[in-house]
Scaffold this active site. Sequence first.
Site, PDB file in Angstrom:
ATOM      1  CG  HIS A   1      -2.226   0.731   0.952  1.00  0.00           C
ATOM      2  ND1 HIS A   1      -2.497   1.980   1.458  1.00  0.00           N
ATOM      3  CD2 HIS A   1      -3.310   0.408   0.225  1.00  0.00           C
ATOM      4  CE1 HIS A   1      -3.693   2.385   1.064  1.00  0.00           C
ATOM      5  NE2 HIS A   1      -4.209   1.460   0.317  1.00  0.00           N
TER       6      HIS A   1
ATOM      7  CG  ASP B   1      -9.448   6.170   7.928  1.00  0.00           C
ATOM      8  OD1 ASP B   1     -10.181   6.053   8.917  1.00  0.00           O
ATOM      9  OD2 ASP B   1      -8.938   7.244   7.583  1.00  0.00           O
TER      10      ASP B   1
ATOM     11  CD  GLU C   1     -10.541   9.481   9.588  1.00  0.00           C
ATOM     12  OE1 GLU C   1      -9.654   8.675   9.898  1.00  0.00           O
ATOM     13  OE2 GLU C   1     -11.033   9.544   8.439  1.00  0.00           O
TER      14      GLU C   1
END
Length: 508
Positions: free
Chosen positions: A123, A157, A263
Amino acid sequence: MGSPPSSFIKQKAIIFLGFFMVLFLCSIADKSELCSNSSFLNSSVPSYKNFSNIPWLETLNLDGYFSFDDIEHAAKDFGNRYHFQPSAVLYPKSVADISSTIKYIFDMGSTSEITVAARGHGHSVQGQAQAHRGGELWINVLHETGKYGLAPKSWTDYLHLTVGGTLSNAGISGQAFRHGPQINNVYQLEVITGKGEAITCSEQQNADLFYGVLGGLGQFGIITRAVISLERAPKMGIVLRVPKLSNDQEYLISSENSVDYIEGFVIINRTGLLNNWRTSFSPKDPLQASQFISDGRTLYCLEIAKYFNPDESDIMNQKTEELLSELSYIPSTLLMSEVSYVEFLDRVHVSETKLRIKGLWEVPHPWMNLLIPRSKISEFAQEVFGNIRSEGSNGPVLIYPVNKSKWNNRTSLITPAEDIFYIVAFLSSAAPSSTGKDGLQQILTQNQKILDLCSKANLGVKQYLPHYGKQEEWQAHFGTQWEVFAQRKSTYDPYAILAPGQRIFRRK
């Protein structure tokens, strides 16, 4: 994990995780290429295969195996911009596989140019780690700990990331204001250093290596085992999306009626605001919500979650109303959803699946994550959202505050000097082959304008998941901590074998 944890202590809410990531090895003919800022998007993949330099690979006695053919996939990561093909890929099945491979390279001394990069779920967005598969994912940790009614305290997340990968950076999400990042919730690590040594470290044992590895960008060792803190896992969550005309999230991270997750994100000049939000959310007033005009406006939207168990529904509804009464927001656009705890934590994966079906997942992702001091956030927002990004963005723009008191300053992670700072994440996706506003080059240009602004205005901004092409830029990033960082590299990876994709140190 594949099987339940080998050791589990419920009383202390700790879980022991053993996991192995894939390693890829490069025998680099021109090391300067790995220190360049060149983009290899849609270009041929540079190959560093040179079997004559690594004949010893097949002689090692391993539980796993090396792969030499059909490893082109190892040259890609989520960013889909940098493509470097390794000489070989190791699929380890034990800690000894990793240790013996790195030790063999270390014993070759400085005459060898072979480097090793650990790859979890790939990632990274700047080519920091490129191989294929491997490593234990946080989603698996969630399911495994859930069998015991427990869960980690701090998350990212996106849960389909490896434990070793996020602990090598920080691991930040909406729980960070309460529990700090994931690297603050680790009790012990097992690490393979650049010398091939397997070392157990913690706050009490080999503390210098422990804090160096946490947030250390893979420079000092490869994490093969972690002991992390857990808490009782709730069953449900009430999730609110609250559009606002101003950004006042700091109240929530300090309020006694605090939430479990917060958030924020910025919506700039977006048409059909509510239609673009997930269908699992329902507006409190559908008629008024449908008439809301968002064109030409900059909205700060809060995403708030409060966790609870089914027998607490009435109390939770009352607490939610009390929370909303303390906020200033646009009532007609309030969105609310009640979901399971697991569904909420794994929400991004749902979006990933939809994008994969449409062929929109494996596109360039020129993401940029910034940590901005509280005293400078208004100046930053005014210039960036009112000028540089005034026409909108090609992906979510997250913005939310965290309290530095929850962050351990002994780790390698670099943050702004102030007690409260904001995380601002530009999560852009580029349209392949486009030369317009949604094209890669245009997004990169905007990113650079933002970085130039931060530098010229002396905003004291730090990059999260940083990427630099020159060592002097890394020195500026680390500031007074550079000397400690460089000394740790010299101690634990003196030949700079590990993590070449970060472009911090060159192979010696």
